[in-house]
Scaffold this active site. Structure first.
Site, PDB file in Angstrom:
ATOM      1  N   ASN A 171      37.824 -10.381 -33.571  1.00 39.20           N
ATOM      2  CA  ASN A 171      39.189 -10.744 -33.979  1.00 39.20           C
ATOM      3  C   ASN A 171      39.136 -11.497 -35.310  1.00 39.20           C
ATOM      4  O   ASN A 171      38.064 -11.732 -35.863  1.00 39.20           O
ATOM      5  CB  ASN A 171      39.871 -11.581 -32.886  1.00 39.20           C
ATOM      6  N   ASP A 175      38.341 -11.457 -24.931  1.00 41.99           N
ATOM      7  CA  ASP A 175      38.555 -11.395 -23.482  1.00 41.99           C
ATOM      8  C   ASP A 175      37.724 -10.293 -22.834  1.00 41.99           C
ATOM      9  O   ASP A 175      37.317 -10.417 -21.685  1.00 41.99           O
ATOM     10  CB  ASP A 175      40.042 -11.144 -23.195  1.00 41.99           C
ATOM     11  N   LYS A 235      22.972   3.950 -32.554  1.00 38.75           N
ATOM     12  CA  LYS A 235      24.308   4.175 -33.101  1.00 38.75           C
ATOM     13  C   LYS A 235      24.933   5.435 -32.489  1.00 38.75           C
ATOM     14  O   LYS A 235      24.297   6.495 -32.448  1.00 38.75           O
ATOM     15  CB  LYS A 235      24.207   4.318 -34.630  1.00 38.75           C
ATOM     16  N   ASP A 284      35.287 -16.645 -18.883  1.00 35.87           N
ATOM     17  CA  ASP A 284      36.218 -17.588 -19.513  1.00 35.87           C
ATOM     18  C   ASP A 284      35.465 -18.914 -19.652  1.00 35.87           C
ATOM     19  O   ASP A 284      35.222 -19.615 -18.670  1.00 35.87           O
ATOM     20  CB  ASP A 284      37.474 -17.748 -18.650  1.00 35.87           C
ATOM     21  N   LYS A 328      48.900 -22.633 -18.761  1.00 34.22           N
ATOM     22  CA  LYS A 328      47.474 -22.450 -19.080  1.00 34.22           C
ATOM     23  C   LYS A 328      46.651 -23.674 -18.676  1.00 34.22           C
ATOM     24  O   LYS A 328      45.532 -23.549 -18.178  1.00 34.22           O
ATOM     25  CB  LYS A 328      47.326 -22.175 -20.587  1.00 34.22           C
TER      26      LYS A 328
HETATM   27  O1  C5P Z   1      43.614 -17.372 -22.085  1.00 35.99           O
HETATM   28  P1  C5P Z   1      43.577 -17.661 -23.556  1.00 35.99           P
HETATM   29  O2  C5P Z   1      42.605 -16.774 -24.299  1.00 35.99           O
HETATM   30  O3  C5P Z   1      44.919 -17.693 -24.228  1.00 35.99           O
HETATM   31  O4  C5P Z   1      43.047 -19.165 -23.631  1.00 35.99           O
HETATM   32  C1  C5P Z   1      42.727 -19.780 -24.823  1.00 35.99           C
HETATM   33  C2  C5P Z   1      41.773 -20.909 -24.566  1.00 35.99           C
HETATM   34  O5  C5P Z   1      40.738 -20.498 -23.690  1.00 35.99           O
HETATM   35  C3  C5P Z   1      41.059 -21.363 -25.824  1.00 35.99           C
HETATM   36  O6  C5P Z   1      40.760 -22.732 -25.678  1.00 35.99           O
HETATM   37  C4  C5P Z   1      39.797 -20.510 -25.824  1.00 35.99           C
HETATM   38  O7  C5P Z   1      38.768 -21.131 -26.567  1.00 35.99           O
HETATM   39  C5  C5P Z   1      39.486 -20.441 -24.352  1.00 35.99           C
HETATM   40  N1  C5P Z   1      38.837 -19.201 -23.893  1.00 35.99           N
HETATM   41  C6  C5P Z   1      37.526 -19.238 -23.464  1.00 35.99           C
HETATM   42  N2  C5P Z   1      36.916 -18.103 -22.989  1.00 35.99           N
HETATM   43  C7  C5P Z   1      37.599 -16.938 -22.925  1.00 35.99           C
HETATM   44  C8  C5P Z   1      38.928 -16.880 -23.351  1.00 35.99           C
HETATM   45  C9  C5P Z   1      39.520 -18.020 -23.840  1.00 35.99           C
HETATM   46  O8  C5P Z   1      36.906 -20.297 -23.547  1.00 35.99           O
HETATM   47  N3  C5P Z   1      36.974 -15.855 -22.458  1.00 35.99           N
END
Ligand code: C5P
Length: 414
Positions: A214, A282, A292, A312, A345
């Site tokens: 991203n 995600d 490749k 996460d 959240k």
């Molecule tokens: O669920 P979302 O991506 O919106 O959440 C954002 C928060 O969660 C941020 O603090 C990001 O650093 C953290 N995050 C994480 N691991 C992931 C997705 C998000 O630590 N896989």
């Protein structure tokens, strides 16, 4: 910082080989190193490799006539801005506590009026032995800085605290101490704390040349890491690939994927504070090809990509039973109903604060941010400001919270 110089005392332990990496890293950052190798240390690294890397003569013997003529041990002890003992063995620390002076390293430690930083590394039972615990407390009372060792599997097969901290963390601590001398400060609001910050994007490989990622620039996370360090915290910055330089005095651990980022954060614990700023992908391609992927010819079927969910990191760290930091801060980039989403959240992730970021405008990749700090007590809206100013205010809030003036943190810590 290019005019700074340290005197590095290399003790005798399996971690001595890491001192070579330390010398190289310090050199890259313009910090010169003069080294003393103890006789134990020379069982693990040779004077030749130390002098090749430091570009200077290595000192080993107390009563070496040539050395004394060139630079006496008293002068040697005062020739640096900081004396670093790495690895600091149980024996070297015990000697320093009792003022022994029967070799060059201990004599130098006794003769110096320069600040001393000890970086311990030893077997877990030695580290936890009452004698070492007493010695570390005495050294600290005598004004010596002693870093906390890392926890993990040891060379001897045991598990626990006692491993040498990661080289970037040692470099950051050295820079922090040198910086403090330059600016004549010390006693920052976060002195004595350890903060872990994630920043930047992650890269999830599809094959050796392609990845999912991203647009995160890493700017906000880097600014927060810098602001925490400026308040005297020891900071470990775990960063995905970005094009910006790390702030001074921050220990940088570079990673690529979300899974590497989680591992690096877990390895950096224990910490007092975790700030999760990274834009973690995600999902990742369920399978990364080792070669490749090739197009099979015009008109051939387009391949489909199966995705797997990434861990996460914020939720994992928030829900840790052991080593959960006292304060866990997450970020939320939202385009609408910013505060409601952020409050949801906060619950879902189990963190203490959410820094809600309104990205409906032009803040993504820019230098400004418009945020609201959402805690269990409510919402604090901040005016639009530069990312550096957001970082400074957040560091201040974190310091207030650790200071005990914030109920959220006390709850989390109990
Ligand atoms: O669920 P979302 O991506 O919106 O959440 C954002 C928060 O969660 C941020 O603090 C990001 O650093 C953290 N995050 C994480 N691991 C992931 C997705 C998000 O630590 N896989």
């Amino acid at each position: 910082m290019s005019d700074k110089r340290i005197l590095l005392i290399i003790g005798g332990g399996i971690a001595a080989y890491k001192s070579l990496e330390l010398i190289r890293e310090l050199g890259r950052r313009g910090i010169a190193c003069r080294c003393i190798l103890t006789s134990g240390g020379s069982q693990f690294v040779t004077p030749l490799s130390v002098s090749a890397l430091s570009g200077e003569k290595v000192f080993t013997e107390l009563f070496d006539l040539d050395d004394e003529a060139e630079m006496g041990h008293i002068q040697l002890s005062r020739s640096a801005d900081l004396v670093v003992v790495c690895p600091a063995t149980a024996d070297l620390m015990a000697k320093a506590v009792h003022g022994h002076a029967n070799d060059l390293a201990s004599t130098t430690l006794l003769a110096t009026d320069t600040p001393v930083l000890m970086v311990p590394a030893m077997n877990v039972r030695m580290w936890q032995h009452a004698a070492t615990v007493r010695n570390v407390a005495q050294l600290r009372a005598d004004g010596v800085s002693v870093m906390e060792p890392d926890e993990g599997a040891m060379a001897c097969g045991e598990f626990g605290p006692g491993r040498l901290p990661q080289v970037p963390a040692i470099v950051a601590e050295i820079e922090r101490q040198l910086e403090g001398q330059t600016e004549g400060k010390g006693g920052g609001l976060l002195e004595g704390t350890h903060c872990v910050v994630t920043a930047g994007p992650t890269r999830e490989p599809l094959d050796p040349v392609r990845f999912l990622s991203n647009h995160s620039s890493g700017r906000q996370g880097y600014a927060i890491a810098g602001a925490l360090a400026a308040e005297g915290a020891r900071v470990t910055l775990v960063s995905g690939p970005v094009a910006i330089e790390p702030p001074r005095g921050v220990g940088l651990v570079k990673v690529e994927t979300a899974r590497q980022m989680l591992k690096a954060v877990e390895e950096a614990l224990p910490a007092d504070v975790f700030v999760s700023v990274a834009a973690v992908a995600d999902w990742r391609p369920a399978r990364a090809a080792t070669k490749k992927l090739k197009i099979k010819g015009a008109g051939s079927a387009t391949p489909s990509m199966e995705l797997a969910e990434n861990p996460d990191i914020l939720r994992t760290i928030s829900n840790k039973r052991k080593h959960r930091p006292a304060l866990v801060v997450g970020f939320a980039a939202e385009t609408n109903d910013v505060e409601e989403h952020a409050a949801a959240k906060l619950k879902r992730k189990g963190c203490d604060w959410i820094v809600a970021n309104d990205v409906s405008g032009d803040v993504m990749g820019g230098t400004e941010n418009e945020i609201a700090l959402v805690t269990r007590d409510g919402v604090d809206r901040w005016p639009r400001m530069g990312k550096d100013e957001v970082a400074r205010r957040l560091a201040q809030k974190i310091a207030d919270a650790l200071d005990g003036s914030d109920d959220d943190v006390r709850l989390a810590a109990e």
